[in-house]
Design an enzyme around this catalytic site. Structure first.
Site, PDB file in Angstrom:
ATOM      1  N   ALA A   1      90.964  25.670  40.316  1.00  0.00           N
ATOM      2  CA  ALA A   1      91.095  25.388  41.745  1.00  0.00           C
ATOM      3  C   ALA A   1      92.575  25.329  42.112  1.00  0.00           C
ATOM      4  O   ALA A   1      93.310  24.476  41.624  1.00  0.00           O
ATOM      5  CB  ALA A   1      90.417  24.065  42.076  1.00  0.00           C
ATOM      6  N   MET A   2      93.016  26.238  42.961  1.00  0.00           N
ATOM      7  CA  MET A   2      94.426  26.331  43.345  1.00  0.00           C
ATOM      8  C   MET A   2      94.581  26.020  44.830  1.00  0.00           C
ATOM      9  O   MET A   2      94.132  26.786  45.685  1.00  0.00           O
ATOM     10  CB  MET A   2      94.975  27.716  43.010  1.00  0.00           C
ATOM     11  CG  MET A   2      94.895  28.049  41.517  1.00  0.00           C
ATOM     12  SD  MET A   2      95.593  29.678  41.095  1.00  0.00           S
ATOM     13  CE  MET A   2      97.349  29.363  41.387  1.00  0.00           C
TER      14      MET A   2
ATOM     15  N   CYS B   1      93.369  17.105  56.021  1.00  0.00           N
ATOM     16  CA  CYS B   1      93.645  18.475  56.460  1.00  0.00           C
ATOM     17  C   CYS B   1      93.138  18.791  57.860  1.00  0.00           C
ATOM     18  O   CYS B   1      93.688  19.655  58.533  1.00  0.00           O
ATOM     19  CB  CYS B   1      93.076  19.472  55.451  1.00  0.00           C
ATOM     20  SG  CYS B   1      91.266  19.401  55.250  1.00  0.00           S
TER      21      CYS B   1
ATOM     22  N   CYS C   1      85.603  14.903  49.827  1.00  0.00           N
ATOM     23  CA  CYS C   1      85.858  16.325  49.564  1.00  0.00           C
ATOM     24  C   CYS C   1      85.836  16.585  48.056  1.00  0.00           C
ATOM     25  O   CYS C   1      85.255  17.569  47.595  1.00  0.00           O
ATOM     26  CB  CYS C   1      87.195  16.728  50.165  1.00  0.00           C
ATOM     27  SG  CYS C   1      87.576  18.488  49.980  1.00  0.00           S
TER      28      CYS C   1
ATOM     29  N   GLY D   1      99.563  24.086  45.944  1.00  0.00           N
ATOM     30  CA  GLY D   1     100.591  23.102  45.612  1.00  0.00           C
ATOM     31  C   GLY D   1     101.145  23.326  44.219  1.00  0.00           C
ATOM     32  O   GLY D   1     100.640  24.145  43.449  1.00  0.00           O
ATOM     33  N   VAL D   2     102.185  22.559  43.871  1.00  0.00           N
ATOM     34  CA  VAL D   2     102.856  22.754  42.595  1.00  0.00           C
ATOM     35  C   VAL D   2     101.994  22.317  41.411  1.00  0.00           C
ATOM     36  O   VAL D   2     102.031  22.929  40.336  1.00  0.00           O
ATOM     37  CB  VAL D   2     104.219  22.018  42.584  1.00  0.00           C
ATOM     38  CG1 VAL D   2     104.042  20.503  42.672  1.00  0.00           C
ATOM     39  CG2 VAL D   2     105.030  22.390  41.353  1.00  0.00           C
ATOM     40  N   ASP D   3     101.197  21.268  41.562  1.00  0.00           N
ATOM     41  CA  ASP D   3     100.394  20.770  40.448  1.00  0.00           C
ATOM     42  C   ASP D   3      99.364  21.797  39.981  1.00  0.00           C
ATOM     43  O   ASP D   3      99.252  22.088  38.787  1.00  0.00           O
ATOM     44  CB  ASP D   3      99.690  19.466  40.834  1.00  0.00           C
ATOM     45  CG  ASP D   3     100.663  18.326  41.052  1.00  0.00           C
ATOM     46  OD1 ASP D   3     101.555  18.150  40.212  1.00  0.00           O
ATOM     47  OD2 ASP D   3     100.529  17.612  42.066  1.00  0.00           O
ATOM     48  N   SER D   4      98.600  22.356  40.923  1.00  0.00           N
ATOM     49  CA  SER D   4      97.589  23.336  40.530  1.00  0.00           C
ATOM     50  C   SER D   4      98.240  24.645  40.075  1.00  0.00           C
ATOM     51  O   SER D   4      97.686  25.359  39.232  1.00  0.00           O
ATOM     52  CB  SER D   4      96.594  23.589  41.666  1.00  0.00           C
ATOM     53  OG  SER D   4      97.239  24.047  42.834  1.00  0.00           O
TER      54      SER D   4
END
Length: 369
Positions: A13-14, A200, A103, A17-20
């Protein structure tokens, strides 16, 4: 994370963001067959959060950088049904929901795992800062992430059973600084991208009031003190939450007053002192136990994403409910929020549930739940 198959087919799951982004790169480096996926969730106006068009584009370009395929799944109908509409209904009923947790529960794990199964993937991965560790029986548990300041075990507490066995958190053993450093080393376009902070579907320009006001009627309410005397009035009882201090329509006063209770049906907001907010009990419903079995005992409970955990005793009730007795008084938690139980050492998630509207008894004489 605990050892898994040497090589797996992973649906990553992308979010953009930087983490994914780094999580996807690490999985690829470890030899897994990785496919990135970005979920299109909110179809309305958005200038915050993690669902913008630019986020989808960032995720796609990072996937290209690290050499993996990238898909987009449209889950907007599911998102509306499982997150947005319950959020609206909760405010109409006077509770305070956490849409990001819902979510995660309904979309980022349940729905995504279902799609992964249909497409033949072995596992689902996300960029959450949490760790999955096997206990002595070989069962997975969600442990706190390596970075205390970024730990997200609270927001993924709902994972249990098969979902725990099928999930990977590749950056859980890294600090945020280490994640950004790795992103810079790899030259990823998201290396310096700030974290998303907001819901969001709530815009920064209109805010919660505009979003809800376009969808539900607002009702004025009396503001009363602990003795029932009217001390103010608010234009919309649906916008008031437990613990709130500002914007509660008080007549001129020198005292600091906080919202102690909200009664939307009778259109009454009760205010009191900070001491009136203190509670020693919390009732939970809709519990999810990591082991699948409800167990009474001594735990630590965390009642917000970045709040400190508190020691408590859990009593098991019927209908998947739990009554917690806090070992020290705490401000009343708004009904609708999540409370997560950790083991006594505060290391891993044991269970989690939603705070019940009739959730607390007072820590001091004269206060009411």
């Amino acid at each position: 994370n605990a050892p898994r198959l040497l090589s797996m087919k992973v649906l990553m799951a992308m979010s953009g963001g930087v983490d994914s982004s780094v999580a996807a790169a690490l999985l690829k480096q470890d030899g897994h067959d990785v496919v990135g996926v970005t979920m299109r969730l909110w179809g309305g106006e958005s200038d915050t959060g993690c669902c913008s068009v630019s986020d989808v584009d960032d995720a796609r370009r990072v996937a290209q950088q690290i050499g993996i395929d990238h898909l987009v799944f449209n889950f907007s109908d599911d998102f509306n049904e499982q997150v947005v509409q319950p959020y609206i209904a909760a405010h109409a009923e006077g509770t305070t929901p956490n849409p990001c947790i819902e979510c995660n529960r309904g979309l980022k794990f349940a729905r995504l795992t279902e799609r992964a199964d249909a497409l033949g993937f072995d596992a689902v991965a996300t960029g959450h800062h949490a760790r999955l560790v096997a206990n002595a029986n070989g069962d997975m548990r969600v442990h706190r992430g390596a970075d205390d300041a970024k730990d997200q075990s609270y927001v993924v507490h709902m994972l249990a059973g098969r979902e725990l066995q099928r999930t990977l958190f590749p950056v859980g053993n890294m600090t945020k600084a280490e994640v950004r450093k790795e992103a810079e080393r790899l030259g990823l376009r998201t290396a310096s991208k700030p974290d998303s902070q907001d819901v969001c579907f709530i815009t920064s320009t209109g805010g919660r009031e505009t979003f809800l006001g376009d969808r539900i009627p607002f009702h004025p309410a009396k503001v009363v003190d602990m003795a029932g005397k009217q001390v103010g009035e608010v234009d919309s009882v649906e916008m008031v939450t437990i613990g709130q201090r500002r914007g509660i329509g008080l007549y001129k006063t020198e005292e600091k007053r906080f919202v102690v209770d909200v009664d939307t049906a009778n259109r009454i907001v009760v205010v009191g002192s900070d001491a009136d907010l203190m509670r020693t009990g919390v009732a939970l419903q809709a519990m999810v136990w990591a082991s699948g079995e409800a167990v009474a005992g001594e735990y630590r409970v965390q009642c917000s994403a970045h709040g400190a955990s508190l020691p408590c005793t859990a009593e098991i009730l019927s209908d998947n409910r739990v009554q917690l007795t806090l070992h020290e008084a705490h401000r009343r938690i708004a009904p609708g929020q999540s409370a997560v139980l950790y083991d006594p050492s505060d290391s891993y998630v044991v269970a989690g549930g939603l705070v019940n509207a009739a959730s607390a008894w007072p820590a001091s004489v004269g206060a009411t739940a």
